[in-house]
Design an enzyme around this catalytic site. Structure first.
Site, short mmCIF file in Angstrom:
data_model
loop_
_atom_site.label_atom_id
_atom_site.label_comp_id
_atom_site.label_asym_id
_atom_site.label_seq_id
_atom_site.Cartn_x
_atom_site.Cartn_y
_atom_site.Cartn_z
N CYS A 143 -10.10 -4.78 14.00
CA CYS A 143 -9.52 -3.45 13.74
C CYS A 143 -10.53 -2.50 13.09
O CYS A 143 -10.35 -1.29 13.16
CB CYS A 143 -8.31 -3.60 12.84
SG CYS A 143 -8.67 -4.47 11.30
N GLN A 195 -2.07 -0.01 14.38
CA GLN A 195 -3.23 -0.73 14.88
C GLN A 195 -2.86 -1.59 16.09
O GLN A 195 -3.56 -1.61 17.11
CB GLN A 195 -3.79 -1.63 13.76
CG GLN A 195 -5.00 -2.43 14.17
CD GLN A 195 -6.22 -1.56 14.42
OE1 GLN A 195 -6.57 -0.72 13.61
NE2 GLN A 195 -6.88 -1.75 15.56
N ASP A 243 -10.19 -10.15 11.29
CA ASP A 243 -10.12 -9.02 10.36
C ASP A 243 -10.81 -9.46 9.07
O ASP A 243 -11.13 -10.65 8.90
CB ASP A 243 -8.64 -8.66 10.12
CG ASP A 243 -8.45 -7.42 9.24
OD1 ASP A 243 -9.43 -6.66 9.07
OD2 ASP A 243 -7.34 -7.22 8.71
N1 CP Z 1 -8.42 0.09 11.44
C1 CP Z 1 -8.05 0.99 10.53
O1 CP Z 1 -6.86 1.15 10.22
O2 CP Z 1 -9.07 1.70 10.01
P1 CP Z 1 -8.99 2.67 8.74
O3 CP Z 1 -8.66 1.80 7.55
O4 CP Z 1 -10.34 3.30 8.65
O5 CP Z 1 -7.91 3.67 8.98
N1 NVA Z 2 -6.43 -5.94 6.60
C1 NVA Z 2 -7.22 -4.76 6.36
C2 NVA Z 2 -7.09 -3.81 7.50
C3 NVA Z 2 -7.90 -2.55 7.36
C4 NVA Z 2 -7.68 -1.60 8.51
C5 NVA Z 2 -6.78 -4.12 5.05
O1 NVA Z 2 -5.58 -4.04 4.80
O2 NVA Z 2 -7.65 -3.70 4.29
#
Ligand code: CP
Ligand code: NVA
Length: 317
Positions: free
Chosen positions: A276, A146, A236
């Site tokens: 993200c 990411q 996030d």
């Molecule tokens: N941002 C991200 O990693 O998205 P996903 O969880 O959909 O892969």
């Molecule tokens: N912090 C989040 C990011 C998802 C892409 C998770 O770990 O669920």
């Protein structure tokens, strides 16, 4: 600073952390990603389009994914390789030990894209299979792929890093950790505002500072202080995958950390909004900010593809 393997920019055969790259390696990766992005936009089939011919890449996702899974599959195919999806339960240790799974896979495939829970598990898989390139597609602790896309997006918008500051508001989680690592390598100032008890682990800050003389990392509990004058504001989700049971408690703790119009007004004029994805509208960010002209969230999502292609080239060719 630790030397990289044969000047490739990578310190090891795997990509489990942004800090597996040198600063130069990260810049080079972003350069390759930019070139691949431009070739794709012009439908140019350059030498990269056959770079992985005859090679297989396995993916295994033990948590949900839209962006990471899709972009890795497309990346491998556009580089001329083949993708194999390994069922998520293969890595839960119930049917056979993890070490056996890894040592089977390394006889068939060149790389494994792994989304799992503990970072230690990804590290254990990488350690036991000397021929397998293991890529961290998100763990509880880090989300390095990411951060590659995030910094390509920032470079496209900012033109460079000089004098730039990035604010991260919310949970000191996997995304925050990898963002901090990449900011440190590139010399971008990063200011993190997290609630008490949800700070970025001290270990993340320590490793970032060890890896780079240019690290400028500031932590606070005050979102306004972090965002003040920043050139981009990142947030996030408040409860990551695996933390669903804590969602209500977290929602209460994080409410003052929502990125909304008032908070964005504290940032530098023209500041970007980043996430993200997936995003929870009107929790960590208002729908208004997410959908505003400042928001580059879909550029970030697009750049997952280009940066992961560059990463695969760096690891496998
Ligand atoms: N941002 C991200 O990693 O998205 P996903 O969880 O959909 O892969
Ligand atoms: N912090 C989040 C990011 C998802 C892409 C998770 O770990 O669920």
């Amino acid at each position: 600073m630790i030397d990289t393997v044969g000047g490739t920019g990578l310190r090891r055969k795997d990509f489990l952390s942004v800090l597996d790259l040198s600063a130069d390696g990260l810049v080079r990766l972003l350069d390759v990603a930019s070139r691949l992005k431009s070739e794709r936009a012009r439908s140019v089939r350059g030498p990269a389009s056959t770079a992985l011919a005859g090679r297989h890449v396995a993916t295994c996702f033990q948590k949900p994914s839209l962006r990471t899974r899709s972009t890795f599959e497309i990346a491998v195919r556009e580089l001329g390789g083949d993708v194999l999806q390994v069922p998520p339960e293969s890595f839960d240790g119930a049917r056979e030990p993890l070490a056996d799974v890894a040592r089977n896979l390394e006889r068939w495939v060149h790389a494994l894209i792994l989304r799992t829970f503990a970072q230690d598990k990804a590290a254990a898989v990488a350690a036991v299979a000397a021929r397998l390139h293991v890529v961290n597609a998100l763990t509880d602790e880090e989300h390095p792929c990411q951060a590659l896309a995030d910094f390509l997006t920032l470079r496209e918008r900012w033109g460079g890093w000089q004098g730039r500051a990035l604010a991260y508001v919310g949970d000191g989680n996997n995304v925050a950790a990898s963002l901090t690592h990449a900011a440190a390598l590139l010399g971008v100032s990063i200011r993190l505002a997290t609630p008490e008890g949800y700070e970025l682990p001290a270990r993340v800050i320590a490793t970032a500072r060890t890896a780079s003389d240019n690290a400028d990392i500031r932590c606070t509990h005050d979102p306004e202080e972090a965002v003040s004058g920043a050139h981009a504001v990142y947030t996030d989700v408040w409860a990551s995958m695996g933390q669903e049971a804590e969602a209500d408690r977290r929602r209460r703790a994080f409410r003052p950390y929502q990125v909304n119009r008032e908070l964005m007004q504290r940032a530098a004029p023209g500041a970007l909004f980043m996430h993200c994805l997936p995003a929870h509208r009107d929790e960590e960010v208002t729908a208004e900010v997410l959908e505003s002209a400042a928001s580059v969230v879909f550029d970030q999502a697009e750049n997952r593809l280009h940066t992961q292609k560059a990463l695969l080239l760096m690891l496998l060719t």
